[in-house]
Design an enzyme around this catalytic site. Sequence first.
Site, PDB file in Angstrom:
ATOM      1  N   ASN A  24       1.788   0.778  11.304  1.00 36.86           N
ATOM      2  CA  ASN A  24       0.807   0.165  12.223  1.00 36.86           C
ATOM      3  C   ASN A  24       0.791   0.999  13.493  1.00 36.86           C
ATOM      4  OD1 ASN A  24       2.798  -0.935  14.229  1.00 36.86           O
ATOM      5  ND2 ASN A  24       3.431  -2.089  12.405  1.00 36.86           N
ATOM      6  N   GLY A  32       6.315  -4.622   4.373  1.00 38.80           N
ATOM      7  CA  GLY A  32       5.773  -3.804   3.292  1.00 38.80           C
ATOM      8  C   GLY A  32       6.497  -2.476   3.111  1.00 38.80           C
ATOM      9  N   ASP A  34       6.397   0.073   4.957  1.00 34.53           N
ATOM     10  CA  ASP A  34       6.939   0.494   6.252  1.00 34.53           C
ATOM     11  C   ASP A  34       8.393   0.013   6.388  1.00 34.53           C
ATOM     12  OD1 ASP A  34       6.968   1.504   8.788  1.00 34.53           O
ATOM     13  OD2 ASP A  34       5.583   0.038   9.668  1.00 34.53           O
ATOM     14  N   GLY A 119      -1.938  -3.579   1.111  1.00 30.81           N
ATOM     15  CA  GLY A 119      -0.973  -4.691   1.066  1.00 30.81           C
ATOM     16  C   GLY A 119      -1.278  -5.685   2.164  1.00 30.81           C
TER      17      GLY A 119
HETATM   18  N1  AR6 Z   1       6.823   2.004  -2.566  1.00 27.45           N
HETATM   19  C1  AR6 Z   1       5.510   2.181  -2.848  1.00 27.45           C
HETATM   20  N2  AR6 Z   1       4.561   1.311  -2.527  1.00 27.45           N
HETATM   21  C2  AR6 Z   1       4.934   0.178  -1.884  1.00 27.45           C
HETATM   22  C3  AR6 Z   1       6.276  -0.094  -1.553  1.00 27.45           C
HETATM   23  C4  AR6 Z   1       7.250   0.872  -1.920  1.00 27.45           C
HETATM   24  N3  AR6 Z   1       8.544   0.725  -1.656  1.00 27.45           N
HETATM   25  N4  AR6 Z   1       6.312  -1.299  -0.915  1.00 27.45           N
HETATM   26  C5  AR6 Z   1       5.058  -1.755  -0.874  1.00 27.45           C
HETATM   27  N5  AR6 Z   1       4.214  -0.876  -1.455  1.00 27.45           N
HETATM   28  P1  AR6 Z   1       1.707  -2.440   2.897  1.00 27.45           P
HETATM   29  P2  AR6 Z   1      -0.641  -1.938   4.583  1.00 27.45           P
HETATM   30  C6  AR6 Z   1       2.764  -0.941  -1.626  1.00 27.45           C
HETATM   31  O1  AR6 Z   1       1.607  -3.905   3.118  1.00 27.45           O
HETATM   32  O2  AR6 Z   1      -1.469  -2.792   3.735  1.00 27.45           O
HETATM   33  C7  AR6 Z   1       3.387  -3.205   7.645  1.00 27.45           C
HETATM   34  O3  AR6 Z   1       3.924  -4.308   8.307  1.00 27.45           O
HETATM   35  C8  AR6 Z   1       2.112  -2.296  -1.588  1.00 27.45           C
HETATM   36  O4  AR6 Z   1       2.150  -2.903  -2.869  1.00 27.45           O
HETATM   37  O5  AR6 Z   1       3.040  -1.845   2.959  1.00 27.45           O
HETATM   38  O6  AR6 Z   1      -1.183  -0.605   4.992  1.00 27.45           O
HETATM   39  C9  AR6 Z   1       2.978  -2.112   8.626  1.00 27.45           C
HETATM   40  O7  AR6 Z   1       3.867  -2.015   9.695  1.00 27.45           O
HETATM   41  C10 AR6 Z   1       0.695  -1.948  -1.179  1.00 27.45           C
HETATM   42  O8  AR6 Z   1      -0.087  -1.640  -2.347  1.00 27.45           O
HETATM   43  O9  AR6 Z   1       0.813  -1.622   3.967  1.00 27.45           O
HETATM   44  C11 AR6 Z   1       1.633  -2.553   9.049  1.00 27.45           C
HETATM   45  O10 AR6 Z   1       1.701  -3.539  10.051  1.00 27.45           O
HETATM   46  C12 AR6 Z   1       0.828  -0.679  -0.367  1.00 27.45           C
HETATM   47  O11 AR6 Z   1       2.179  -0.242  -0.554  1.00 27.45           O
HETATM   48  C13 AR6 Z   1       1.040  -3.175   7.794  1.00 27.45           C
HETATM   49  O12 AR6 Z   1       2.170  -3.595   7.028  1.00 27.45           O
HETATM   50  C14 AR6 Z   1       0.581  -0.863   1.098  1.00 27.45           C
HETATM   51  O13 AR6 Z   1       1.038  -2.138   1.516  1.00 27.45           O
HETATM   52  C15 AR6 Z   1       0.297  -2.148   6.979  1.00 27.45           C
HETATM   53  O14 AR6 Z   1      -0.297  -2.769   5.874  1.00 27.45           O
END
Ligand code: AR6
Length: 336
Positions: A24, A32, A34, A119
Amino acid sequence: MMPLHIIRNDITRMKVDAIVNAANSSLLGGGGVDGCIHQAAGPELLAECKTLGGCETGSAKITKGYKLPCKYVIHAVGPRWRNGKHGEREKLVSCYRVSLELAKEYGCETVAFPLISSGIYGYPKDQALKIAVNTISDFLLENDMTVYIVIFDRKAYQISEELFSDIAAYIDDTYVAAHTDSRVSRLHRMQTLTLRDADEILYDAPLAPRVASTKTLNDALSQIDESFSEMLLRKSDEKGMTDAQCYKKANIDRKLFSKIRSDRLYKPSKPTVLAFAIALELPLDETKDMLMKAGFALSHSNKFDIIIEYFIERGNYNVFEINEALFAFDQNLLGA
Ligand code: AR6
């Protein structure tokens, strides 16, 4: 071997030059992917992030990887999905572009992306995947790099419901046609058999000498057909494609292509042949011909072949869409 791979894994385990984080704008961590990345990298990552002064949506910044198996982490800030009318798409495209440029600037040869924004930020997963695939493949047309799109959950990688059921129906039909011996076709075969037998009986024709037997083995060998490699190069010339256009469209590595180019008897794998057939947009008969030159065939007894045939028959030669479908049906991907 392919420049773009779509795989299922935990991105923190990827041994690549750089992994991309879905961060973010504070760059100070979150949930997630991150959260996973910060946890695996250790507190030094957060310490470096604190020095960066945040990052705008649609952009990215790079840090070291610390305890992660990768050298760098590229922190990209994806857009939050609202309704698609707030420039979400442009911002997401920009995330991938800026991240890839950063990776290039730092000399990275291998980079892994999560599906940014898909996500917590709520971007519809199928659209997020399409944007990732298109933006990365555009970049790969101009740059040599191996890029992984890492899918965490199975659901993210799903082709549209409609296409899925259409292919499923096609597989069923083709399977049925290949595996059942309908009464009609049995009858038909019996009839042709009977007619031929009748002919022989009626005319009592002496058996004509078989043409092949008059040829020496040397004759036969001297008429050896065009090889796979030769056909590939000929077809690519005919289509006016450069080498680079050809192997990039096939999603095949440049080194493998030059190996094939320099060895007229090169023996490719079946997915490699199919990747080229699709890059060259060969119709079905020529695809079969090219496969045959490499010692392969398309069969109706396995899903991989049926799915390929499905796309070729419909004139859809988009290797990434085909791979999405192969993935959805648990098949190996083209060129992989
Ligand atoms: N390896 C690969 N993919 C993953 C993993 C992992 N270990 N964990 C989750 N995913 P998201 P966003 C996938 O929510 O939507 C955070 O709080 C997950 O299934 O991680 O960009 C940040 O700080 C999804 O398909 O990121 C921001 O505030 C994808 O990664 C916010 O979330 C992205 O999900 C960003 O949200």
